[in-house]
Design an enzyme around this catalytic site. Structure first.
Site, mmCIF file in Angstrom:
data_model
loop_
_atom_site.group_PDB
_atom_site.id
_atom_site.type_symbol
_atom_site.label_atom_id
_atom_site.label_comp_id
_atom_site.label_asym_id
_atom_site.label_seq_id
_atom_site.Cartn_x
_atom_site.Cartn_y
_atom_site.Cartn_z
ATOM 1 C CG HIS A 207 -3.979 8.779 -8.320
ATOM 2 N ND1 HIS A 207 -3.912 9.083 -6.981
ATOM 3 C CD2 HIS A 207 -2.897 9.388 -8.889
ATOM 4 C CE1 HIS A 207 -2.849 9.851 -6.757
ATOM 5 N NE2 HIS A 207 -2.220 10.041 -7.900
ATOM 6 C CG ASP B 65 11.877 -6.423 3.944
ATOM 7 O OD1 ASP B 65 11.731 -7.427 3.213
ATOM 8 O OD2 ASP B 65 12.648 -6.409 4.927
#
Length: 462
Positions: A168, A383
């Site tokens: 992170h 996608d």
């Protein structure tokens, strides 16, 4: 109203190949790049998992998502080459990336399960989660290990699961989605990202000389005198769906002047209050709500498009458990609104200065609850050629250095086609029972019907 089917009992087998390092497809600069003083705070020094589920697509028949994504990752790392490096720590705990070009960890896998077997409701916690993102031994440390771990798991139905674990300190949700979209664009045939990555971590470094100009109660060092940090054993993980009727039911609890408050503000106030009631702290104990606020647009000029570092703050509201329980919901809403409004450009510079002056502390976790709205992060839109994700976003609630403290607000469409939020909650088992009871009582009373709202909760637990 029927409870959506839950995959709690689903068990399946995952066959994994040996983990490998995927390096940039071309030579990349060998250099050391400093993280910002926002990036390297203690509260971000952990690994965060996300997961994407993809349905089969007839137009992609015969194409292997593992091969396509692995190749796209290598090409994306040419642009995002710091991700292929390793984190080092310098004097005064300063973090930096050694851009070694070693690569990210990649695991190929196959599962003997179909997407439909996961149930109507794809939401955390996911069954056999540890099999879908294998924790490669020795890879979870913050320093000197790969900064990203990816596992692509083919499903029997022709769909697949893309799971990723990120250090992170390197990026927030917006930055991670930016990288994932680059991988996806290349997988679909692009030669370079539509949004070029921008490092510029210096923009969020401490000033010279550093000076704390704002009040930062989120970094107060509060002693845990009563052992109130949530225990790691006997934790219940459940997810709850809040659609239009749940949100309107909650709004009915507010006076007219607060009806303009955002769904985030109202829902956050509710969850904070319900969770406090469930945990049963003593009346005089301080309780905290920490709201993640994206600060990208708070700067003048705004941070550059393509910046993929951490650019958010942890503003906090503090009150006593007694006041939170005894006051109307509007009291908590006002506290949440004020905390959000605290975040300005000056506030961000003040945090960076505080990190340098105070040794990069962790945000306060004693009696804290942290919420992060990822509805606009765009996980579901990634996608790779198989269309949008059937589910995309955080893999579970309660992640971080202190499990149980954090929840994510994740966009979700239930089996009836209703758009709303799914929110994973992590609590000790007994507290979870009280939390559910409180939730059912409030919503049922507001609806003036029995069972209806309660049964709408997608409540999967592991």
């Amino acid at each position: 109203m029927a409870v959506p089917s839950s995959p709690e009992s689903l068990v399946f087998t995952v066959r994994r190949g040996k983990e490998e390092l995927v390096a940039p497809a071309k030579p990349t600069p060998r250099e050391v790049k400093l993280l910002s003083d926002i990036d390297d705070q203690e509260g971000l020094r952990f690994q965060i998992p996300v997961i994407q589920f993809y349905r089969s697509d007839p137009s992609m028949e015969g194409k292997d998502p593992v091969l396509i994504i692995r190749k796209a990752v290598a090409e994306a790392l040419v642009f995002y080459y710091p991700f292929a490096g390793r984190l080092r720590e310098g004097p005064a705990r300063k973090l930096m990336v050694d851009c070694t070009g070693e690569g990210v960890l990649f695991v190929e896998a196959d599962a003997d399960v179909t997407l439909t077997q996961f149930g109507d409701a794809l939401q955390p916690p996911f069954p056999c989660w540890e099999e879908l993102l294998y924790d490669v031994p020795g890879s979870a440390q913050v320093l000197n290990t790969p900064l990203i771990l990816i596992q692509v798991t083919r499903l029997k139905c022709g769909g697949f699961i893309f799971a990723l674990r990120l250090n992170h300190t390197m990026s927030d949700a917006a930055g991670l989605v930016q990288f994932m979209n680059t991988v996806a664009e290349i997988a679909r045939g692009a030669r370079e990202p539509s949004v070029q990555p921008v490092w510029r971590r210096d923009l969020l470094n401490a000033r010279v000389p550093p000076r704390i100009t704002c009040n930062h109660r989120e970094y107060e060092q509060v002693p845990d005198t009563k052992g109130t940090i949530i225990p790691l054993d006997d934790m219940a993980h459940r997810s709850f769906f809040f659609g239009p009727s749940e949100l309107s039911a909650i709004r009915r609890l507010l006076p007219p002047h607060q009806q303009r408050c955002s769904d985030f503000e109202i829902l956050t106030a509710c969850l904070w209050r319900w969770r406090t009631i469930a945990l049963q702290p003593e009346n005089e104990e301080e309780v905290r709500i920490i709201c993640i606020v994206n600060a990208r647009g708070k700067f003048n000029p705004p941070l550059p498009t393509g910046y993929y570092g951490n650019a958010f703050a942890f503003p906090v509201a503090v009150t006593s458990a007694g006041k939170l329980r005894e006051n109307p919901l509007g009291y908590a809403v006002d506290l949440v609104r004020k905390a959000k409004a605290d975040v300005t450009e000056e506030y961000m510079h003040s945090i960076a200065d505080l990190m340098v002056l105070k040794g990069r502390p962790h945000f306060t976790v004693v009696r804290s609850y942290l919420v992060s709205d990822v509805t606009r992060a765009g996980f579901g839109e990634v996608d790779f050629g198989w269309g949008r994700a059937a589910y995309g976003g955080p893999a579970k609630g309660g992640v971080g250095a202190i499990p149980g403290v954090a929840s994510f607000y994740i966009p979700f469409t239930n089996a009836k086609g209703e758009h709303g939020l799914v929110i994973p909650i992590c609590l000790p088992s007994e507290a979870m029972d009280r939390f559910v009871q409180e939730l059912e009582t409030i919503l049922n009373n507001s609806h003036r019907v029995t069972v209806t709202s309660a049964s709408r909760f997608i409540s999967s637990s592991l």
